[in-house]
Write a protein that holds these residues in place. Structure first.
Motif, mmCIF file in Angstrom:
data_model
loop_
_atom_site.group_PDB
_atom_site.id
_atom_site.type_symbol
_atom_site.label_atom_id
_atom_site.label_comp_id
_atom_site.label_asym_id
_atom_site.label_seq_id
_atom_site.Cartn_x
_atom_site.Cartn_y
_atom_site.Cartn_z
ATOM 1 N N GLU A 198 -3.208 -3.061 41.401
ATOM 2 C CA GLU A 198 -3.281 -2.882 39.946
ATOM 3 C C GLU A 198 -2.650 -4.041 39.193
ATOM 4 N N PHE A 199 -1.652 -4.669 39.798
ATOM 5 C CA PHE A 199 -0.999 -5.811 39.156
ATOM 6 C C PHE A 199 -1.716 -7.119 39.474
ATOM 7 N N GLY A 200 -2.488 -7.117 40.556
ATOM 8 C CA GLY A 200 -3.169 -8.341 40.972
ATOM 9 C C GLY A 200 -2.224 -9.379 41.534
ATOM 10 N N ARG A 201 -1.061 -8.945 41.984
ATOM 11 C CA ARG A 201 -0.071 -9.880 42.504
ATOM 12 C C ARG A 201 0.988 -9.103 43.278
ATOM 13 N N SER A 202 1.878 -9.850 43.903
ATOM 14 C CA SER A 202 2.997 -9.240 44.595
ATOM 15 C C SER A 202 4.180 -9.096 43.645
#
Length: 207
Positions: free
Chosen positions: A115-119
């Motif tokens: 959902e964040f598109g990142r770590s």
């Protein structure tokens, strides 16, 4: 960037186990009930909640979640079946994520969250998981028209996170995990404030 300094796992575990208790009250006739999540009936919401447990469990193990990580019963056939099957699948996913979180040695290690598109650091990911399940527990209880009393420590920590979540234009994007914040009236209790800050309106009728 929002940060969380403490270990949210005890509060998260209490919140998740609280949702298990609420979900267990679901019957076959409840599955088509509307929920506070626009366009989702209760079966769809429970599917999402189950899948997200597996997503976070996979991320806690240091891997990037994929469709294959949604659990064998979910990925193979979805949620065709009785409410008993759905409740069992939810219980299994809840235990999976709590076990995965408990096994994390370094809470600053990255979790990849789709959902964040990142770590994000693990402690932050677990904090968001906590807030998500305090709110989703309310969603389920609201749909079932039953009383919801989440763990007080889980609510207190969720409120501190909800107050710190930025309320920018990204909240209006279709993939945003939170809707734009709503006004919080004076004297609102902690759970109501969390819901309003994350775009839920407890007074809005379900349809």
């Amino acid at each position: 960037m929002l940060t969380i300094e403490i270990d949210a796992r005890p509060a998260d575990a209490a919140a998740v186990r609280g949702t298990v208790d609420v979900v267990a009250r679901t019957t076959d006739t409840d599955l088509t009930r509307p929920t506070p999540c626009a366009g989702w009936n209760l079966a769809t919401l429970l599917t999402h909640m189950t899948e997200q447990h597996y997503v976070f469990a996979t991320a806690a193990g240091g891997r990037t979640p994929s469709r294959a990580d949604l659990g064998p019963s979910v990925s193979a056939s979805g949620f065709a079946g009785s409410s008993r099957d759905i409740v069992r699948q939810y219980e299994e996913s809840a235990e999976a994520v709590l076990t995965a979180f408990a096994a994390v040695d370094d809470l600053d290690a990255p979790f990849w969250i789709p959902e964040f598109g990142r770590s994000v650091p693990g402690r932050l990911a677990i904090g968001f998981h906590l807030v998500d399940y305090v709110v989703h527990g309310w969603d389920v209880a609201r749909a079932l028209e039953v009383t919801y009393a989440p763990d007080p420590d889980a609510v207190a920590l969720s409120l501190s996170v909800a107050r710190a979540v930025p309320d920018g234009p990204e909240r209006r994007e279709s993939k945003s995990p939170f809707a734009p914040a709503l006004p919080v009236p004076a004297g609102a209790d902690s759970l109501t404030e969390i819901l309003l800050l994350l775009g839920r309106d407890p007074s809005r009728p379900l349809s």
